[in-house]
Write a protein that holds these residues in place. Structure first.
Motif, short mmCIF file in Angstrom:
data_model
loop_
_atom_site.label_atom_id
_atom_site.label_comp_id
_atom_site.label_asym_id
_atom_site.label_seq_id
_atom_site.Cartn_x
_atom_site.Cartn_y
_atom_site.Cartn_z
N ALA A 199 -3.43 -1.27 0.02
CA ALA A 199 -3.76 -0.61 -1.24
C ALA A 199 -5.25 -0.60 -1.47
N ILE A 200 -5.77 0.52 -1.92
CA ILE A 200 -7.17 0.64 -2.32
C ILE A 200 -7.28 0.47 -3.82
N PHE A 201 -6.33 1.03 -4.55
CA PHE A 201 -6.32 1.01 -6.01
C PHE A 201 -5.08 0.27 -6.51
N PRO A 202 -5.06 -0.10 -7.77
CA PRO A 202 -3.85 -0.74 -8.32
C PRO A 202 -2.63 0.17 -8.17
N LYS A 203 -1.47 -0.44 -8.16
CA LYS A 203 -0.22 0.29 -7.97
C LYS A 203 0.01 1.31 -9.09
#
Length: 161
Positions: free
Chosen positions: A34-38
């Motif tokens: 993951a790069i960003f929050p879910k």
């Protein structure tokens, strides 16, 4: 000397157990990074399986563009849908599928950039075994955002032609 050897043997055993636990822990982790929050779980009426969305650039009258991140769990996919001004997808991790109505399903993977033309029915999602992480860009939002349609059937999802 015998006690010293027992201490070393005990330490080697503990180290081996710890290494084995770390390998098991790593293999149980998700198959995408993951790069960003879910973000928020997408509504069941628009997705088969679980897809999570996180907004990065909210719509406004200056940029007239939406941008966000979607993570599709393995096997998850969007319904067929249309974007009045088109959509650009940047695949940041995983493996999945994209299909424009009337064309063969495409396999997509990390590093791919997909252009969904304006007013064209399409869908996208993860492969059965691997999740898919994507950035979406919706330009010219003054023309509209999305029109959600019917679910992608299991036959459509599984058909590579």
């Amino acid at each position: 000397m015998k006690n010293y050897m027992l201490v070393i043997l005990g330490m080697v055993t503990l180290f081996s157990i710890n290494c084995e636990a770390q390998v098991k822990k790593q293999s149980a982790s998700p198959k995408t990074n993951a790069i960003f929050p879910k973000g928020e779980l997408g509504p069941a009426e628009n997705f088969t399986g679980k897809a999570w969305a996180y907004s990065l650039v909210p719509n406004d009258t200056t940029y007239n563009t939406l941008m966000g991140n979607v993570y599709f769990e393995p096997g998850a996919r969007s319904n067929w849908h249309i974007h009045p001004a088109g959509q650009i997808l940047v695949i940041t991790d995983g493996v999945g599928y994209h299909q424009i109505k009337g064309q063969p399903r495409q396999t997509i993977k990390k590093g791919d950039v997909i252009k969904c033309p304006p007013n064209v029915m399409h869908w996208h999602g993860a492969s059965p075994d691997t999740g898919l992480q994507q950035l979406y860009i919706l330009p010219n939002t003054e023309k509209g955002i999305v029109k959600w349609l019917h679910p992608v059937t299991n036959e459509e999802y599984s058909n590579a032609n």
